[in-house]
Structures are given as structure tokens and as C-alpha cells.
Design an enzyme around this catalytic site. Sequence first.
Site, mmCIF file in Angstrom:
data_model
loop_
_atom_site.group_PDB
_atom_site.id
_atom_site.type_symbol
_atom_site.label_atom_id
_atom_site.label_comp_id
_atom_site.label_asym_id
_atom_site.label_seq_id
_atom_site.Cartn_x
_atom_site.Cartn_y
_atom_site.Cartn_z
ATOM 1 C CD GLU A 40 -0.376 5.773 5.496
ATOM 2 O OE1 GLU A 40 0.721 5.350 5.869
ATOM 3 O OE2 GLU A 40 -0.666 6.976 5.468
ATOM 4 C CE LYS A 110 4.854 6.220 5.376
ATOM 5 N NZ LYS A 110 3.839 6.529 6.404
ATOM 6 C CB CYS A 151 1.719 8.544 3.932
ATOM 7 S SG CYS A 151 1.063 9.835 5.018
#
Length: 273
Positions: A40, A110, A151
Site C-alpha cells: 500500500e 479501498k 489494508c
Amino acid sequence: FRLALIQLHVSAVKSDNLQRACGLVKEASAKGAKLVALPECFNSPYGTQYFKEYAEKIPGESTQKLSEVAKECSIYLIGGRSIPEEDGGKLYNTCTVFGPDGALLAKHRKVHLFDINVPGKIQFKESETLSPGNSFSMFDTPYCKVGLGICYDMRFAEMAQIYGQKGCQLLIYPGAFNMTTGPAHWELLQRGRAVDNQLYVATVSPARDEKASYVAWGHSTVVNPWGEVIAKAGAEETVVYTDIDLKKLAEIRQQIPILSQKRCDLYGVEMKK
């Protein structure tokens, strides 16, 4: 097939990050990796103050480099959160995937933004600058189907379950857990997602930089469907290699057939769009 996770040391100079990342991708390919993943935020420091400054459109400078190196090495390349993506006046935390021909196969924005407050330890709010994505992201390879998250997405078990239902055998989460959540939950969450869905889970983090405003935990990891950690980095820049054994996955699903034993008459998780 061989998977490589590139735990990159990220600097404030985008061109240096891109050059270093592409060099390590080539190194991983030379060692037999067929699927390579970057962390990331690999081309810029991680932080709300950096997102707008480093943002690009897709296609753009960073994704063009990723496309070129994927084609040159004839691999599947997961570009971490290659860039803060700018689109329509909004910024997204975006991961791109390129195939062996250099074509864009997937673009994951995301879904769950990292807005947390652990008193006395860490406070962070991605939503100050970023907008959330609104879709699941999967892509096919000759080896298996792969599901993507970034994440904080890993904390949401329903997302992983949907990927499993859709036939994914490997989930990859480029991520940058911090020095508070990393030691507490990084490995625990990966093992949970792997065991719950009887699939492989891989996470790829930036290397730790103690001088950065946001210090990443590191410890890029691969967990098998039995919940065993089969590869793990430390905190430094490195490339983690592991062989994904789909025969082992099939054996585990046969031995403990939870996927066919779910009580769909009592409960269920569904993808809405």
C-alpha cells in the site's frame, strides 16, 4: 505457483520509489515469481497530508510504469496502493492489477476508510481527504482467482467471505498497519480470514521507516488455508517468496467441508453490487 511480496522502503521522491519498485519486481520475476505484489502506498509517503500532492489519474505515470514492467516480465503485478487516484475531483486509495500483456485487469478502490481513534496511541482519518470505493475487485489468472482488499478492508470478514463465495482461492491485501494495530491485529486478522474461508491470504506492507510521520509495522505475510503462517518478513526492505499450493487448499476443504455445511437457510452474506 510462486508469489512474491515486495516490502519496499518508501521515500518522499516518487521517481525513486517507482524505479526501486520496478527493479525489485524484475528481481522477483527472475526468481520465478508469477504473481508479484507491491505494498500500500508504494510511490508516496502514507498520510492525509500527502494524498493530494502525490495523486495521479489512471492511467498515469505510476500505472504506466507498472504496466510496462508487468509486460516486460510477463507476470501478474498487483500495484499495491500504487497511487492516491484522482478522478472527478475526488481522491481514492486505489490498487491496480496488470497482466502479463500489460493490460489493466482490475482497479480496487479501498472500500473501508481508515478512520480510527485509539486514545494516547494513534488517531487517523482517511476520510478527511479520501472517498471510499463501492465495489469488490477480483481477477482471474491461469493459477487461481484472486480477490483484492486494501489494508483496513481486511478487518471486514464479510468482504472476504464474498470473495470466497465467488471462487477466490487467494486474497491479497496491500496494507500499512501501524505500530499500534500491527503487533496486535496484523497477523491475527490474516489467520482469521484464511481459516474462516479456507483460502490463502497474503499481505504486503511498506518497510518500516522510523523517521516517517506514519510508521508502518512491516511484516508482510502469507497464511495458508489451515491458518499457518508460511512466510513472513521482518521490518526491513525485503522480498518475501512463497509457493501457493492449491492441492493443499483442496485437501483442507475436503477434510473440513465447512463451505458445503453452511446453513444458508438460517444466515447468509450477499454482494449487493
